[in-house]
Enzyme design. Structure first.
Site, short mmCIF file in Angstrom:
data_model
loop_
_atom_site.label_atom_id
_atom_site.label_comp_id
_atom_site.label_asym_id
_atom_site.label_seq_id
_atom_site.Cartn_x
_atom_site.Cartn_y
_atom_site.Cartn_z
N LYS A 55 0.79 -1.24 0.00
CA LYS A 55 0.00 0.00 0.00
C LYS A 55 0.82 1.29 0.00
CE LYS A 55 -3.50 -0.91 -0.54
NZ LYS A 55 -3.88 -1.47 -1.88
N THR A 58 2.65 0.97 -4.96
CA THR A 58 3.21 -0.02 -5.90
C THR A 58 2.59 0.11 -7.28
OG1 THR A 58 2.87 -1.46 -3.97
CG2 THR A 58 3.93 -2.45 -5.91
N THR A 114 7.71 -7.06 -5.71
CA THR A 114 7.77 -7.78 -4.43
C THR A 114 7.38 -6.83 -3.29
OG1 THR A 114 9.13 -9.15 -2.98
CG2 THR A 114 10.22 -7.24 -3.92
N HIS A 115 6.90 -7.44 -2.19
CA HIS A 115 6.71 -6.68 -0.94
C HIS A 115 7.67 -7.21 0.13
CE1 HIS A 115 3.28 -4.50 -2.30
NE2 HIS A 115 2.39 -5.45 -2.18
N ARG A 137 6.06 4.98 1.93
CA ARG A 137 4.96 5.93 2.19
C ARG A 137 4.89 6.16 3.68
NH1 ARG A 137 -1.37 4.81 0.36
NH2 ARG A 137 -2.04 6.99 0.52
N SER A 145 -4.44 2.86 4.57
CA SER A 145 -4.65 2.24 3.26
C SER A 145 -4.66 0.71 3.38
CB SER A 145 -3.54 2.70 2.31
OG SER A 145 -3.73 2.16 1.03
N THR A 234 -0.99 8.68 -15.34
CA THR A 234 -0.80 8.00 -14.06
C THR A 234 -1.36 8.83 -12.90
OG1 THR A 234 1.43 8.90 -13.84
CG2 THR A 234 1.24 6.72 -14.85
N SER A 235 -2.18 9.83 -13.23
CA SER A 235 -2.84 10.58 -12.16
C SER A 235 -3.89 9.66 -11.52
CB SER A 235 -3.50 11.84 -12.71
OG SER A 235 -4.57 11.46 -13.55
N ASP A 237 -7.03 10.06 -10.78
CA ASP A 237 -8.36 10.01 -11.42
C ASP A 237 -8.35 9.20 -12.71
OD1 ASP A 237 -9.39 11.48 -9.39
OD2 ASP A 237 -9.16 13.41 -10.41
N MET A 263 -8.55 1.68 -5.78
CA MET A 263 -8.15 3.09 -5.94
C MET A 263 -9.04 3.88 -5.00
SD MET A 263 -5.72 3.13 -8.27
CE MET A 263 -5.68 4.82 -8.81
#
Ligand code: A3P
Length: 302
Positions: A55, A58, A114-115, A137, A145, A234-235, A237, A263
């Site tokens: 979150k 990514t 990957t995470h 983040r 999130s 890539t905004s 909205d 989203m």
């Protein structure tokens, strides 16, 4: 019964994927079951890896990187949904797919996801000196999130109430482990390896600048018009409306967007709508202790 009511019923009846530990880190059990294979994953020198704590942005980064590679060609980026375009190496949902198998079948150059915390990263990525993009983040928004994501995603445990989740997150008892250890581990590794370390908040504040950094790291020279196109496509909205980037193609038994959309808000500072004053104080005290040994800093609002 209306179609979305039927979908909700199917989703309600779907059990949650169980979880277990790998090297002290909580993971969905299907991942634990194939851990030996994940650990032995053979990276190739031209693999590009996008690594994040869950979150942290990514999907956003994946979309940007894909558009950089394809020099802003939006149609190419719509060739398949995110989880098909970028194999998620430790992810396996029997009804949906297995990231490891997808990665093995994909021709080079591959962009992988990957995470995993750095200590659990298959060693071949560092041995092969792969380029790695890490995005972090701020933990308050990251926690909010993740809470909403666990509510809507049956491939992860039920988060419980917000109060319960707050404690689980602080204790690192969530899948992929402690946020603090994750961001610090990758931060400590960044100067010894080929790692570009970015922040979600910087991407929000000045997306064009961060996209330029990404393009330079990847080795692509893009003109101003293409950069502007990538910023636009890539905004939040635009991506929210893009079925190839908003996870709406996954079965609703796995991700139920009517519980919380993938989203969701895409902002910095939404934590202020969730944290109580007492939780914020408790969080800050804990943060001070856990982050005392790092030079890493975060922005909690813009
Ligand atoms: P929120 O739940 O705060 O809205 P990941 O891709 O790592 O799972 O991260 C998902 C988070 O990134 C979600 O945060 C999602 O809304 C946000 N996100 C996805 N695309 C974004 C974009 N283009 N701009 C800003 N945030 C985005």
């Amino acid at each position: 019964m209306a179609l979305n009511e039927m979908e909700n019923l199917k989703s309600d009846e779907t059990p949650r994927v169980p979880v277990d530990y790998v090297e002290g880190i909580l993971q969905p059990t299907p991942t634990c079951d194939i851990w030996d294979q994940i650990w032995k994953f053979q990276a190739k020198p031209d693999d590009l890896l996008i690594s994040t704590y869950p979150k942290a942005g990514t999907t956003w980064t994946q979309e940007i990187v894909d558009l950089i590679q394809n020099e802003g060609d939006v149609e190419i980026s719509k060739r398949a949904p995110t989880h098909i375009r970028f194999p998620f190496i430790e992810w396996i949902i029997p009804s949906v797919g297995c990231g490891l198998e997808q990665a093995k079948a994909m021709p080079s150059p591959r962009i992988l996801k990957t995470h995993l915390p750095i200590d659990l990263l298959p060693p071949s990525f560092l041995e092969e000196k792969c380029k790695i993009i890490y995005v972090a983040r701020n933990p308050k928004d990251n926690m909010v999130s993740y809470f909403h994501f666990q509510r809507m995603n049956k491939a992860l445990p039920d988060p419980g109430t917000w109060e319960e989740y707050f404690e689980s997150f602080l204790a690192g008892k969530v899948c992929w482990g402690s946020w603090h250890d994750h961001v610090k581990g990758w931060w400590n590794a960044k100067d010894q390896h080929n790692i570009l370390y970015l922040f979600y908040e910087d991407m929000k504040k000045n997306p064009k600048h961060e996209i330029e950094k990404l393009a330079e790291f990847i080795g692509k020279k893009l003109d101003d018009k293409v950069l502007d196109q990538i910023v636009h496509h890539t905004s939040f909205d635009i991506m929210k409306q893009n079925p190839m980037a908003n996870y709406s193609t996954l079965p609703s038994e796995v991700m139920n967007h009517s519980v919380s959309p993938f989203m969701r808000k895409g902002t910095v500072g939404d934590w202020k709508h969730h944290f109580t004053v007492a939780q914020n104080e408790r969080f800050n005290e804990d943060y001070k202790k856990k982050m005392a040994d790092t030079s890493l800093t975060f922005h909690f609002h813009l």
